[in-house]
Enzyme design. Sequence first.
Site, PDB file in Angstrom:
ATOM      1  CG  ASP A  67     -12.346  12.581  25.222  1.00 22.99           C
ATOM      2  OD1 ASP A  67     -13.325  13.285  25.460  1.00 22.99           O
ATOM      3  OD2 ASP A  67     -12.368  11.635  24.408  1.00 22.99           O
ATOM      4  CG  ASN A 136     -10.469   3.974  15.429  1.00 22.62           C
ATOM      5  OD1 ASN A 136     -11.209   4.250  16.371  1.00 22.62           O
ATOM      6  ND2 ASN A 136      -9.385   4.683  15.157  1.00 22.62           N
ATOM      7  CG  HIS A 138     -11.565   6.194  19.167  1.00 24.21           C
ATOM      8  ND1 HIS A 138     -11.571   6.603  17.859  1.00 24.21           N
ATOM      9  CD2 HIS A 138     -12.309   7.107  19.830  1.00 24.21           C
ATOM     10  CE1 HIS A 138     -12.278   7.717  17.733  1.00 24.21           C
ATOM     11  NE2 HIS A 138     -12.748   8.035  18.918  1.00 24.21           N
ATOM     12  CD  GLU A 143      -7.472   7.313  17.576  1.00 27.39           C
ATOM     13  OE1 GLU A 143      -8.176   6.333  17.242  1.00 27.39           O
ATOM     14  OE2 GLU A 143      -7.612   8.436  17.073  1.00 27.39           O
TER      15      GLU A 143
HETATM   16  C1  GLP Z   1     -14.643  11.188  19.711  1.00 30.51           C
HETATM   17  C2  GLP Z   1     -14.723  11.158  21.227  1.00 30.51           C
HETATM   18  C3  GLP Z   1     -15.289   9.844  21.719  1.00 30.51           C
HETATM   19  C4  GLP Z   1     -16.555   9.506  20.958  1.00 30.51           C
HETATM   20  C5  GLP Z   1     -16.223   9.337  19.497  1.00 30.51           C
HETATM   21  C6  GLP Z   1     -17.432   8.970  18.667  1.00 30.51           C
HETATM   22  O1  GLP Z   1     -13.472  10.631  19.221  1.00 30.51           O
HETATM   23  N1  GLP Z   1     -13.465  11.372  21.853  1.00 30.51           N
HETATM   24  O2  GLP Z   1     -15.553   9.944  23.111  1.00 30.51           O
HETATM   25  O3  GLP Z   1     -17.125   8.326  21.466  1.00 30.51           O
HETATM   26  O4  GLP Z   1     -15.717  10.583  19.035  1.00 30.51           O
HETATM   27  O5  GLP Z   1     -18.161  10.121  18.374  1.00 30.51           O
HETATM   28  P1  GLP Z   1     -19.622  10.167  17.815  1.00 30.51           P
HETATM   29  O6  GLP Z   1     -20.513   9.865  18.966  1.00 30.51           O
HETATM   30  O7  GLP Z   1     -19.781  11.570  17.332  1.00 30.51           O
HETATM   31  O8  GLP Z   1     -19.715   9.167  16.736  1.00 30.51           O
END
Ligand code: GLP
Length: 249
Positions: A67, A136, A138, A143
């Site tokens: 992304d 959540n 995702h 989402e």
């Molecule tokens: C963002 C990214 C995801 C990632 C998520 C969790 O929303 N788009 O790819 O998995 O955050 O992030 P973190 O690893 O910092 O908890």
Amino acid sequence: MRIIFTDHYESMSEEAAKIIAAQLWLKPDSVLGLATGSTPVMLYQKLIHLYETVGLDFSQATSFNLDEYVGLSPNDEQSYHRFMHENLFDHVNIRNERIFFPDGLADDAAAEGMRYEKAIEAAGGIDLQLLGIGRNAHIGFNEPADCFTRTTHKVALKGNTIAANARFFASEKDVPREAMSMGIGTIFQARHILLLASGAEKAQAVKDTWEGTITPAVPASILQLHPHVTLIVDREAGSLLTAKGKELA
Ligand code: GLP
């Protein structure tokens, strides 16, 4: 889904690094799907270490990131493009022309989504897709919703995702409200999916993903249907799994 229980963030990262390194050793021209966020940072450090010490070779590999924020240029300090260069790409021998991101500056999001899907297909599809997980549940930026998304598309970020990602920005109001993300369908087509979760704030998402109902309200729950998923949790992220959930492992 196979689950690997580890003690802490470092051992989770170590197990994940072994899987990615093995993938590259067995198939040097692997197509990797890569992720951003805090979760894979130490894994990337371990891959850099393997590159420096035992010559783990990225020269034939291709990567597609999950992304990118809408409105951020690749050079923007908070762009995922920049994150990946700083945390991995600039330290290993992956070739620039084999690094792909969805374009957060594209005028036509639908056309950009199609372009990204075609590029993945032209590369032969993703061999190994790395994923973190949102609080959540995702994955990418897919989402909770009423249906599972299919292909790369533009998404509006939820308030709690914006708040969770605000730590990377000067303030919460600077976090982009939209992103381009691979769809759940894009992710699902990967031949092997490696999902990482660390820390207590991910425990409920892990429990819902691993042993809950399959529903688009819990985007990662669809992974229960995928034939080859490896979930690696540390002690805190796995702390809400029930005895039944542990038996499933
Ligand atoms: C963002 C990214 C995801 C990632 C998520 C969790 O929303 N788009 O790819 O998995 O955050 O992030 P973190 O690893 O910092 O908890």
